[in-house]
Design an enzyme around this catalytic site. Structure first.
Site, PDB file in Angstrom:
ATOM      1  N   GLY A   1       0.456  -1.204   0.531  1.00 61.26           N
ATOM      2  CA  GLY A   1       0.371  -0.232  -0.215  1.00 61.26           C
ATOM      3  C   GLY A   1       1.034   1.087   0.265  1.00 61.26           C
TER       4      GLY A   1
ATOM      5  N   GLY B   1      -0.664   4.980  -0.806  1.00 61.32           N
ATOM      6  CA  GLY B   1      -1.372   5.458  -0.229  1.00 61.32           C
ATOM      7  C   GLY B   1      -0.646   6.601   0.911  1.00 61.32           C
TER       8      GLY B   1
ATOM      9  N   LEU C   1      -0.143   7.208   3.796  1.00 61.28           N
ATOM     10  CA  LEU C   1       0.552   7.192   4.621  1.00 61.28           C
ATOM     11  C   LEU C   1       1.499   6.459   4.155  1.00 61.28           C
ATOM     12  CD1 LEU C   1       1.079   7.411   8.212  1.00 61.28           C
ATOM     13  CD2 LEU C   1       0.145   4.408   8.128  1.00 61.28           C
TER      14      LEU C   1
ATOM     15  N   ASP D   1       2.181  -1.841  -4.704  1.00 56.13           N
ATOM     16  CA  ASP D   1       0.395  -1.873  -3.652  1.00 56.13           C
ATOM     17  C   ASP D   1       0.011  -2.265  -5.323  1.00 56.13           C
ATOM     18  OD1 ASP D   1      -0.510   1.348  -3.076  1.00 56.13           O
ATOM     19  OD2 ASP D   1      -1.806   0.934  -4.617  1.00 56.13           O
TER      20      ASP D   1
ATOM     21  N   TYR E   1     -15.659  -0.374   9.100  1.00 54.77           N
ATOM     22  CA  TYR E   1     -14.182   0.241   8.862  1.00 54.77           C
ATOM     23  C   TYR E   1     -13.890  -0.258  10.210  1.00 54.77           C
ATOM     24  CZ  TYR E   1      -9.579   2.870   8.801  1.00 54.77           C
ATOM     25  OH  TYR E   1      -8.587   3.144   9.320  1.00 54.77           O
TER      26      TYR E   1
ATOM     27  N   LYS F   1     -10.976  -2.761  12.062  1.00 55.19           N
ATOM     28  CA  LYS F   1      -9.836  -2.639  12.884  1.00 55.19           C
ATOM     29  C   LYS F   1      -9.886  -2.910  14.177  1.00 55.19           C
ATOM     30  CE  LYS F   1      -7.410  -0.123  10.219  1.00 55.19           C
ATOM     31  NZ  LYS F   1      -6.155  -0.770   8.931  1.00 55.19           N
TER      32      LYS F   1
ATOM     33  N   ILE G   1      -4.716  11.611   9.800  1.00 55.12           N
ATOM     34  CA  ILE G   1      -3.634  12.393   9.001  1.00 55.12           C
ATOM     35  C   ILE G   1      -3.491  13.243   8.339  1.00 55.12           C
ATOM     36  CG2 ILE G   1      -1.766  11.510   8.721  1.00 55.12           C
ATOM     37  CD1 ILE G   1      -1.947   9.284  10.038  1.00 55.12           C
TER      38      ILE G   1
END
Ligand code: AKB
Length: 322
Positions: free
Chosen positions: A18, A21, A23, A44, A152, A156, A182
């Site tokens: 990833g 993205g 982050l 990715d 989501y 998590k 963020i």
């Protein structure tokens, strides 16, 4: 950009899943600076479109393709994995089953393969979305009721349980942080509820009005990107004996509402106009904490934030203006 086949294996190679993205972009950059471009293998689902993602070694990978993941790990002698690929909160609400599949099966592939191939250390991001309507809203502690009301958040929280399980059962050294929203200037978020706090800067800098999708008084925990990256690297370098949390650590920096960030930006752009028109994401935000107690991260690995709202807004504007 160097493609993977030109790469020479090294015992300390790092895999980022990833990498394109929000982050992943900034973490890749920091890890490449620290370890050298050839020792960071970025992957990715999509080829990198933006220039900022095009430096270094890249392999296309769908984390749901377990064989593909194994092949890349073996080919590049990977020892450390950062698994960042996920659908964020707003995207998960639109595509719940796809969110569950990517967020859960992706993580389980990484855990299984890391255990089987004896990966030294794994990082996986959790979120403040693990908390729900039954969790305390202010100074939400590390350990308390967690009843996520979003797809989501459910993925998590389940993911955190799996991380702890792999650590306890197999000794897999997996480390995790519950990120707040963020905010950074190098990469754009996508599909999240806290995305407004990045979008608003891009409108202000272009002298355009912004219509915020959350109400003006929705307080949420937030963090500047440089603090988030520093926290991630610091946790990954910490002495394993000092880590008392193997699900995911609360960390915190600042909390603000859309109205507060608007007025802080207005100090730099007095004519900037922001209006508020809450949509379905309001309900997600309403189910999350307003502020986070991160005393355990501060105690265990000396976590400390640097940026508050005022400093973050000034730095964002300085960098976006360039
Ligand atoms: C989101 O808004 O979905 C994310 C998060 C808080 O994890 N930024």
């Amino acid at each position: 950009m160097t493609f993977a086949k030109e790469f020479m294996p090294n015992p300390t190679n790092i895999l980022i899943i990833g990498a394109n993205g929000q982050l992943g972009t900034e973490l890749s950059f920091e890890l490449q600076k620290m370890h050298g471009y050839d020792h960071v293998i970025k992957t990715d689902l999509y080829l990198p479109r933006h220039k900022v993602n095009q430096e270094g070694v890249f392999c296309q990978l769908d984390v749901l393709d377990k064989d593909g993941l194994i092949e890349i790990i073996k080919r590049h002698n990977i020892k450390i994995i950062y698994h960042l690929a996920a659908l964020l909160s707003a995207s998960c609400e639109k595509k719940p089953l796809q969110g569950w599949q990517l967020n859960m099966d992706g993580l389980l592939n990484v855990l299984e393969v890391s255990h089987a191939l004896k990966i030294n250390r794994v990082f996986w991001p959790s979120s403040i979305a693990v908390f729900g309507p039954g969790s305390p809203k202010e100074n939400t502690p590390q350990h308390c009721t967690k009843d996520p009301a979003t797809v989501y958040g459910i993925t998590k929280l389940a993911g955190e349980r799996w991380c702890e399980y792999y650590f306890a059962k197999y000794g897999l050294d997996i480390r995790s942080i519950r990120y707040p929203g963020i905010i950074g200037y190098k990469s754009m978020p996508g599909g999240g509820t806290t995305d407004y706090a990045v979008d608003i800067f891009h409108k202000a800098i272009h002298h355009e009005p912004y219509e915020c999708f959350l109400s003006e008084n929705s307080y949420l925990p937030m963090m500047y990107m440089s603090d988030a990256i520093r926290a991630t690297l610091q946790l990954m370098e910490s002495d394993p004996q000092k880590l008392s949390v193997r699900s995911s650590y609360n960390i915190s920096a600042m909390s603000f509402s859309p109205s507060e960030i608007y007025h802080e930006i207005k100090k730099h752009f007095p004519d900037f106009l922001c209006t508020f028109k809450p949509d379905f994401r309001q309900q997600l935000a309403d189910s999350w904490p307003k502020s986070i107690d991160d005393s355990i991260a501060r105690r265990d690995w000396n976590w400390k934030h640097e940026f508050d709202l005022e400093k973050m807004v000034a730095d964002m504007i300085l960098n976006l203006r360039v």
